[in-house]
Motif scaffolding. Structure first.
Motif, PDB file in Angstrom:
ATOM      1  N   THR A  26       0.868  -1.168   0.000  1.00  0.00           N
ATOM      2  CA  THR A  26       0.000   0.000   0.000  1.00  0.00           C
ATOM      3  C   THR A  26       0.904   1.217   0.000  1.00  0.00           C
ATOM      4  OG1 THR A  26      -1.774  -1.120   1.198  1.00  0.00           O
ATOM      5  CG2 THR A  26      -1.739   1.287   1.302  1.00  0.00           C
ATOM      6  N   ALA A  94      -0.774  -2.453  -4.787  1.00  0.00           N
ATOM      7  CA  ALA A  94      -2.119  -2.645  -5.325  1.00  0.00           C
ATOM      8  C   ALA A  94      -3.097  -1.620  -4.768  1.00  0.00           C
ATOM      9  CB  ALA A  94      -2.614  -4.053  -5.006  1.00  0.00           C
ATOM     10  N   THR A  95      -2.634  -0.819  -3.789  1.00  0.00           N
ATOM     11  CA  THR A  95      -3.510   0.132  -3.122  1.00  0.00           C
ATOM     12  C   THR A  95      -2.771   1.456  -2.916  1.00  0.00           C
ATOM     13  OG1 THR A  95      -4.480  -1.731  -1.912  1.00  0.00           O
ATOM     14  CG2 THR A  95      -4.995   0.468  -1.091  1.00  0.00           C
ATOM     15  N   TYR A 116      -7.631   4.098  -2.593  1.00  0.00           N
ATOM     16  CA  TYR A 116      -7.971   3.725  -3.968  1.00  0.00           C
ATOM     17  C   TYR A 116      -7.321   2.398  -4.339  1.00  0.00           C
ATOM     18  CZ  TYR A 116      -8.510   8.844  -4.515  1.00  0.00           C
ATOM     19  OH  TYR A 116      -8.857  10.166  -4.383  1.00  0.00           O
ATOM     20  N   PRO A 117      -7.971   1.628  -5.213  1.00  0.00           N
ATOM     21  CA  PRO A 117      -7.263   0.492  -5.804  1.00  0.00           C
ATOM     22  C   PRO A 117      -6.344   1.010  -6.918  1.00  0.00           C
ATOM     23  CG  PRO A 117      -9.456   0.636  -6.750  1.00  0.00           C
ATOM     24  CD  PRO A 117      -9.360   1.725  -5.684  1.00  0.00           C
ATOM     25  N   LEU A 119      -5.043  -0.103 -10.445  1.00  0.00           N
ATOM     26  CA  LEU A 119      -5.478  -1.048 -11.464  1.00  0.00           C
ATOM     27  C   LEU A 119      -4.534  -1.022 -12.661  1.00  0.00           C
ATOM     28  CD1 LEU A 119      -9.209   0.055 -11.297  1.00  0.00           C
ATOM     29  CD2 LEU A 119      -8.158  -1.891 -10.123  1.00  0.00           C
ATOM     30  N   LEU A 137     -12.186   3.469  -2.705  1.00  0.00           N
ATOM     31  CA  LEU A 137     -12.799   2.397  -1.927  1.00  0.00           C
ATOM     32  C   LEU A 137     -13.272   2.906  -0.571  1.00  0.00           C
ATOM     33  CD1 LEU A 137      -9.983  -0.252  -2.478  1.00  0.00           C
ATOM     34  CD2 LEU A 137     -12.219  -0.199  -3.620  1.00  0.00           C
ATOM     35  N   ASP A 169     -11.750  -2.741   6.063  1.00  0.00           N
ATOM     36  CA  ASP A 169     -10.891  -3.549   5.205  1.00  0.00           C
ATOM     37  C   ASP A 169     -10.249  -4.670   6.017  1.00  0.00           C
ATOM     38  OD1 ASP A 169      -9.495  -4.064   2.679  1.00  0.00           O
ATOM     39  OD2 ASP A 169      -7.704  -3.465   3.780  1.00  0.00           O
ATOM     40  N   ARG A 171      -8.582  -7.929   6.551  1.00  0.00           N
ATOM     41  CA  ARG A 171      -7.835  -8.896   5.710  1.00  0.00           C
ATOM     42  C   ARG A 171      -7.715 -10.198   6.415  1.00  0.00           C
ATOM     43  NH1 ARG A 171      -3.577  -6.112   1.811  1.00  0.00           N
ATOM     44  NH2 ARG A 171      -4.833  -4.338   1.346  1.00  0.00           N
TER      45      ARG A 171
END
Length: 171
Positions: A26, A94-95, A116-117, A119, A137, A169, A171
């Motif tokens: 992240t 990825a974040t 945010y993601p 992409l 997100l 979130d 995990r």
């Protein structure tokens, strides 16, 4: 080095690489919005403290965290964004967690966290050419009177806001 030691070292290196690949990072990015002004607050320092608090709170052991900040005097926001995406791609993130502390046009003190993601970005040939930022997100924000600035503890607010994100979130 004997063959068995070499094989053990190679296996350890491969498993470490696999663990890193299985745990995308992240990127916690913050940039000042208010330029420095004589006698005014040190917006860059406030953003750095807030960003560090969010990064520390998100670093719960299951994530790889990469904190980054940029000064409010950054001249080219588009170049900064491209650099940010290249760094996220290079590190396998990825974040994106975006942090900000600023005064808006109405003089309201704003502390914001958006997640945010990241992409894949596709080129003309359809091949992945990098990353792009997706739809948020998670968004949380505190709007405060500017009179609160001398008492502001961005570390405490950053930790609280990151905790709100972590509640959503799991995990």
């Amino acid at each position: 080095m004997r063959l068995l030691e070499w094989l053990a070292a190679a296996a350890l290196a491969l498993s470490a690489g696999t663990a890193a690949a299985a745990s995308p990072c992240t990127l916690v990015f913050g940039q000042g919005r208010n330029p420095p002004a004589p006698g005014g607050p040190d917006w860059d320092a406030l953003n750095e403290r807030f960003n560090a608090a969010v990064a520390t709170a998100l670093d719960d052991g299951s994530r790889r965290i990469v904190p980054m900040t940029a000064s409010a005097v950054q001249i080219d926001p588009e170049a900064a964004a491209l650099s940010l995406l290249r760094e996220a791609d290079r590190r396998g993130c990825a974040t994106l967690a975006e942090t900000a502390v600023f005064a808006d046009d109405q003089g309201v003190l704003v502390l914001r966290l958006r997640v945010y993601p990241l992409l894949p970005a596709l080129g003309d040939s359809g091949a992945i050419v990098g990353l792009r930022i997706g739809t948020p997100l998670f968004v949380t924000q505190r709007d405060l009177d500017m009179k609160a600035l001398p008492r502001l503890r961005p570390e405490a607010v950053g930790q609280q806001m990151a905790g709100e994100y972590l509640q959503r979130d799991r995990r």
